[in-house]
Design an enzyme around this catalytic site. Sequence first.
Site, PDB file in Angstrom:
ATOM      1  N   GLY A 164      -4.192  19.794 -36.501  1.00  0.00           N
ATOM      2  CA  GLY A 164      -5.511  19.586 -36.346  1.00  0.00           C
ATOM      3  C   GLY A 164      -5.788  20.544 -34.592  1.00  0.00           C
ATOM      4  N   ARG A 206      -6.663  25.118 -30.936  1.00  0.00           N
ATOM      5  CA  ARG A 206      -7.958  25.821 -29.914  1.00  0.00           C
ATOM      6  C   ARG A 206      -9.200  25.657 -29.787  1.00  0.00           C
ATOM      7  NH1 ARG A 206      -6.869  31.802 -31.936  1.00  0.00           N
ATOM      8  NH2 ARG A 206      -6.693  31.128 -34.128  1.00  0.00           N
ATOM      9  N   ASP A 266      -1.273  28.633 -27.221  1.00  0.00           N
ATOM     10  CA  ASP A 266      -1.712  28.711 -26.140  1.00  0.00           C
ATOM     11  C   ASP A 266      -3.392  28.210 -26.084  1.00  0.00           C
ATOM     12  OD1 ASP A 266      -3.261  30.731 -26.895  1.00  0.00           O
ATOM     13  OD2 ASP A 266      -2.271  32.288 -25.519  1.00  0.00           O
ATOM     14  N   GLY A 267      -3.639  27.999 -27.074  1.00  0.00           N
ATOM     15  CA  GLY A 267      -5.251  26.998 -27.077  1.00  0.00           C
ATOM     16  C   GLY A 267      -5.984  28.580 -26.932  1.00  0.00           C
ATOM     17  N   ARG A 286     -19.118  27.554 -33.115  1.00  0.00           N
ATOM     18  CA  ARG A 286     -19.627  27.395 -34.020  1.00  0.00           C
ATOM     19  C   ARG A 286     -21.154  27.213 -34.248  1.00  0.00           C
ATOM     20  NH1 ARG A 286     -14.229  26.455 -36.493  1.00  0.00           N
ATOM     21  NH2 ARG A 286     -14.483  28.016 -36.361  1.00  0.00           N
ATOM     22  N   ARG A 341     -13.396  18.444 -42.550  1.00  0.00           N
ATOM     23  CA  ARG A 341     -11.745  19.055 -43.225  1.00  0.00           C
ATOM     24  C   ARG A 341     -11.380  18.300 -44.485  1.00  0.00           C
ATOM     25  NH1 ARG A 341     -11.832  20.873 -38.966  1.00  0.00           N
ATOM     26  NH2 ARG A 341     -11.767  23.000 -38.267  1.00  0.00           N
ATOM     27  N   ASP A 395      -7.283  23.044 -44.490  1.00  0.00           N
ATOM     28  CA  ASP A 395      -7.840  22.720 -43.126  1.00  0.00           C
ATOM     29  C   ASP A 395      -8.893  23.478 -43.239  1.00  0.00           C
ATOM     30  OD1 ASP A 395      -5.196  23.899 -42.759  1.00  0.00           O
ATOM     31  OD2 ASP A 395      -5.666  24.393 -40.650  1.00  0.00           O
ATOM     32  N   ASN A 396      -8.876  24.084 -44.193  1.00  0.00           N
ATOM     33  CA  ASN A 396     -10.035  25.382 -43.603  1.00  0.00           C
ATOM     34  C   ASN A 396     -11.438  25.425 -44.912  1.00  0.00           C
ATOM     35  OD1 ASN A 396      -9.009  26.759 -41.529  1.00  0.00           O
ATOM     36  ND2 ASN A 396      -7.442  28.186 -43.057  1.00  0.00           N
TER      37      ASN A 396
END
Length: 483
Positions: free
Chosen positions: A89, A92, A139-140, A193, A200, A267-268
């Site tokens: 999910g 980050r 760590d995101g 962005r 997705r 997912d991309n």
Amino acid sequence: MPVSPAYRPEPRFFELGADYGDAVKSADFPQTTLRLRNDRAAATVGLETLSDAEWIAHFGRFEPLPGQPGPVAMRYHGHQFRVYNPDIGDGRGFLAAQMREVPEAALLREQGDRDTQNPRLLDLGTKGSGQTPWSRHADGRLTLKGGVREALAAAMLESLGVPTCRILSLIETGEDLERHDEPSPTRSAVIVRLSHSHIRFGTFQRAAYYGRKDQIEALMEHARSLYHPAIPAGDATGFLGAVVEASAALTAKWIAAGFVHGVLNTDNLNVTGESFDYGPWRFLPHYEPGFTAAYFDQNGLYAFARQPEAVFWNLTQLAGCLKLIAEPESLAAALNGFGPSYIRHLRAAFLNRLGVQSLGEAADQRLLDTTLALAREKKEALRWEPLFFDWFGGFSSAARALGGVRGKTYQGEAFDAFRFALMEHEPDRPERLEHPMFAAPEPEELLIDEVEALWSAIDAADDWAPLKAKLARLETAKAAWSL
């Protein structure tokens, strides 16, 4: 907050509710140094009037913009290198805001429907903004180098007319990050962005994984109404067909641009056919079907020439989700449209890259085939981008190409076939050749050595001038190609 009067907040995804995302907060970064600010992109949604301090407040500390409810980490699953992963999910990043494109931007936009009455809904999405419920043990964060690479990829693709997100903002965040695949500690950053949807294929997969027909129906109707409104309400097959068409067009333009995405997981890919999330991308140095972007893609699953296959496979996963609400036979028919659509868009993309007009399917296919044959024969002697640069404008560029630095390369049977196919096609807007860019011996490329050199200047001396100069040149190139 002095945003432009044209700013039109419309946080529609947030209306779907908690089944699709989780309210989150951004990390509290030790510093927020503004490195890149894309005012041209900001102007498309009325945010160009923000001061630098306001910009940092919204895109470094993520104070909500007017009319926006606050960040949401989107829920999705995905096939990663064709292995299903239910534990992903927004790990980050998050969806920070949604707003309508200003009418003037819709009118000027080159891609898609220029509907000034119903401008596109655009997202502000982040990367590197901190941990979320989907971070697992990560760590995101985002490395500064990763942020620079994303900005470069998006700018290069945009210059070549490929549907892409735009990197609105890059802010350095002052943390030292440890990464196993690059020298560490390394500097950190957060990007924002501007994208035409972050829904997705994997967003549908999560609902299907839990057998939630109601969530599939709600998500499909949400995406259909916002991104493919020409499709009738409730028509899941028509919706799939629209996503297939958009994905075929995107894939064809990647190929014509010599672009290798690198990580074509479900997912991309999103429902609008706009590429985003640039990790280990590359541009082809020369024609090489097996060229890969990711060092970990050891079997070449997402190699340059396998990208159409990868996108189609991912579309079949989306279709599998929609089987909960539509007949399998009709979904299969929609999927079968990918191949013909991809070939049609590939012909158009190569004509566009060569700056010539269509002459009909047979002649256009002949030009596509002979262009690839020439690139295949010459290999390292003829880089991908210079081939299109030299011959842009069709055979009217013969003197420029044959008298240029690659003039001696253009000989032999493959070149003769290419030349005859090119001669058949009339130039498209030949006045574009008057742009000063075409008087230069070389085009703007973005090969890995240049990317590393641009990063090295930042890493070694905090020198951002080469990167900013490159981005400015890519903006000039965009104007030259598309005048």
